[in-house]
Design a protein around this motif. Structure first.
Motif, PDB file in Angstrom:
ATOM      1  N   LYS A   1       3.172   4.985 -13.999  1.00  0.00           N
ATOM      2  CA  LYS A   1       4.182   6.103 -14.056  1.00  0.00           C
ATOM      3  C   LYS A   1       5.227   5.221 -14.978  1.00  0.00           C
ATOM      4  O   LYS A   1       6.108   5.890 -15.776  1.00  0.00           O
ATOM      5  CB  LYS A   1       4.643   6.221 -12.578  1.00  0.00           C
ATOM      6  CG  LYS A   1       3.493   7.248 -12.019  1.00  0.00           C
ATOM      7  CD  LYS A   1       4.138   7.547 -10.483  1.00  0.00           C
ATOM      8  CE  LYS A   1       3.411   8.451  -9.918  1.00  0.00           C
ATOM      9  NZ  LYS A   1       3.828   8.760  -8.366  1.00  0.00           N
ATOM     10  N   LYS A   2       5.688   4.078 -14.718  1.00  0.00           N
ATOM     11  CA  LYS A   2       6.545   3.514 -15.380  1.00  0.00           C
ATOM     12  C   LYS A   2       6.282   3.195 -16.902  1.00  0.00           C
ATOM     13  O   LYS A   2       7.008   3.427 -17.740  1.00  0.00           O
ATOM     14  CB  LYS A   2       6.803   1.915 -14.607  1.00  0.00           C
ATOM     15  CG  LYS A   2       7.467   1.886 -13.279  1.00  0.00           C
ATOM     16  CD  LYS A   2       7.779   0.501 -12.785  1.00  0.00           C
ATOM     17  CE  LYS A   2       8.484   0.568 -11.310  1.00  0.00           C
ATOM     18  NZ  LYS A   2       8.424  -0.558 -10.938  1.00  0.00           N
TER      19      LYS A   2
ATOM     20  N   ASN B   1      -0.031  -2.197  -7.364  1.00  0.00           N
ATOM     21  CA  ASN B   1       0.995  -1.368  -7.647  1.00  0.00           C
ATOM     22  C   ASN B   1       0.512  -0.539  -8.854  1.00  0.00           C
ATOM     23  O   ASN B   1       1.474   0.285  -9.341  1.00  0.00           O
ATOM     24  CB  ASN B   1       2.360  -1.783  -7.631  1.00  0.00           C
ATOM     25  CG  ASN B   1       2.773  -2.668  -6.456  1.00  0.00           C
ATOM     26  OD1 ASN B   1       2.645  -2.260  -5.286  1.00  0.00           O
ATOM     27  ND2 ASN B   1       3.257  -4.002  -6.656  1.00  0.00           N
TER      28      ASN B   1
ATOM     29  N   HIS C   1      -0.772   2.636  -9.573  1.00  0.00           N
ATOM     30  CA  HIS C   1      -0.266   3.953  -9.715  1.00  0.00           C
ATOM     31  C   HIS C   1       1.253   3.926  -9.991  1.00  0.00           C
ATOM     32  O   HIS C   1       1.594   4.656 -11.063  1.00  0.00           O
ATOM     33  CB  HIS C   1      -0.526   4.536  -8.333  1.00  0.00           C
ATOM     34  CG  HIS C   1      -1.908   4.968  -8.017  1.00  0.00           C
ATOM     35  ND1 HIS C   1      -2.698   5.516  -8.852  1.00  0.00           N
ATOM     36  CD2 HIS C   1      -2.890   4.282  -7.426  1.00  0.00           C
ATOM     37  CE1 HIS C   1      -3.832   5.470  -8.280  1.00  0.00           C
ATOM     38  NE2 HIS C   1      -3.804   4.730  -7.348  1.00  0.00           N
ATOM     39  N   GLU C   2       1.877   3.218  -9.445  1.00  0.00           N
ATOM     40  CA  GLU C   2       3.742   3.064  -9.857  1.00  0.00           C
ATOM     41  C   GLU C   2       3.638   2.651 -11.249  1.00  0.00           C
ATOM     42  O   GLU C   2       4.601   2.863 -11.994  1.00  0.00           O
ATOM     43  CB  GLU C   2       4.233   2.238  -8.851  1.00  0.00           C
ATOM     44  CG  GLU C   2       5.802   2.270  -9.006  1.00  0.00           C
ATOM     45  CD  GLU C   2       6.285   3.848  -8.826  1.00  0.00           C
ATOM     46  OE1 GLU C   2       7.453   3.955  -9.593  1.00  0.00           O
ATOM     47  OE2 GLU C   2       5.943   4.663  -8.057  1.00  0.00           O
ATOM     48  N   SER C   3       2.956   1.303 -11.238  1.00  0.00           N
ATOM     49  CA  SER C   3       3.125   0.784 -12.819  1.00  0.00           C
ATOM     50  C   SER C   3       2.728   1.584 -14.038  1.00  0.00           C
ATOM     51  O   SER C   3       3.552   1.484 -15.031  1.00  0.00           O
ATOM     52  CB  SER C   3       2.028  -0.418 -12.802  1.00  0.00           C
ATOM     53  OG  SER C   3       2.582  -1.577 -11.852  1.00  0.00           O
TER      54      SER C   3
END
Length: 301
Positions: free
Chosen positions: A97-98, A91, A93-95
């Motif tokens: 962003k976070k 994950n 890309h999402e990680s």
């Protein structure tokens, strides 16, 4: 004296503290009494930065002497990064962003205190190809097909790019992955930071040093068997004076004579003394050298 360039405070005193007699406030107070110059609390998860800062805030609040509490606030700093877990690789890309959101939240804080909330490094991040499914990390080679290897390198290079954009040093975790680590660094064209918990040999050290990286040793260096003592001594003397750093990686890798116990930043003194003996200098002198390197790397002057 005896700075610690890599520890996980929240892991030590919240998650993994089975030894209830160890008190985080007391550890921080002891560091202040010993005039610790620098302590870097290291990130490993996309959304752990604010939690880690709160954890340290709470521990500092437990120090009754306000003068010592203020000293702690001044020498504690933070990094932010994602250790290459299987979940975060998948994950990525999402990680990321976070992670960036956490950094922005921390840097927009209006808290009226003296804690250094603005991060000074990206990491830890990197590559780990040490297979031990039953270990704490649960690393299994079966999880890493060619797509996963590529994704892991991509997550690492995302960190390198973020560090480049922010003009910050990178804290690199590299375990049994020297060639891929070096390839990612070369691909990013960004050479600024630390190879933490160094576990390779002289040839690998030369490759990192030639590109401008600092080398940090943890308590693991004190585990050296007698049969390999001369090899390790040669390595420790090979690292230039202006590139050497020391760390605990607490709560992990407690140095001899405390091996097998819960590690804390206080124990970094044993690592300094071991390395200083191998380099034939006083541990106080090594502490001065490391502090100078810290100031230069993190622009603390």
């Amino acid at each position: 004296m005896y700075s610690d360039t890599h520890f996980h405070f929240e892991h030590t005193f919240i998650r993994d503290n089975k030894e209830k007699e160890i008190n985080g406030s007391e550890i921080l107070e002891s560091m202040a009494k010993r005039n610790c110059f620098f302590g870097l609390d290291i990130g490993t998860e996309p959304e752990d930065l604010i939690m880690r800062q709160s954890c340290l805030d709470s521990a500092i609040a437990g120090i009754s002497d306000s003068w010592l509490a203020d000293k702690v606030r001044k020498f504690i700093y933070f990094s932010a990064g994602i250790w290459p877990s299987v979940e975060d690789i998948k994950n990525r890309h999402e990680s990321m962003k976070k992670l960036i959101n956490q950094i922005e939240l921390a840097e927009s804080s209006t808290d009226n205190d003296t804690l250094n909330r603005k991060i000074i490094a990206i990491g830890e991040c990197g590559l780990d190809h040490h297979w031990n499914p039953s270990g704490v990390d649960g690393r299994s080679e079966s999880d890493f097909n060619s797509a996963m290897y590529h994704a892991e390198r991509e997550l690492f290079e995302m960190h390198l790019e973020l560090a480049k954009e922010m003009k910050l040093p990178v804290i690199i975790h590299s375990r049994d992955a020297f060639e891929d680590t070096l390839a990612c660094i070369k691909n990013s064209s960004y050479d600024n930071g630390i190879i933490h918990c160094y576990s390779y040999g002289i040839d690998e050290a030369r490759a990192f040093l030639d590109r401008g990286w600092y080398i940090s040793f943890s308590g693991g260096i004190t585990y050296t068997k007698k049969s390999k003592l001369e090899i390790v001594k040669e390595l420790l003397n090979f690292i230039p004076e202006d590139r050497i750093l020391c760390e605990t990686d607490s709560p992990y890798l407690a140095p001899v004579p405390l091996r097998g116990t819960l590690n804390t930043p206080i124990n970094v003194e044993h690592t300094y003394k071991y390395i200083a003996e191998m380099r034939n200098i006083e541990s106080e002198k090594l502490s001065e050298i490391v502090d100078q390197n810290i100031s230069r790397l993190f622009n603390l002057n």
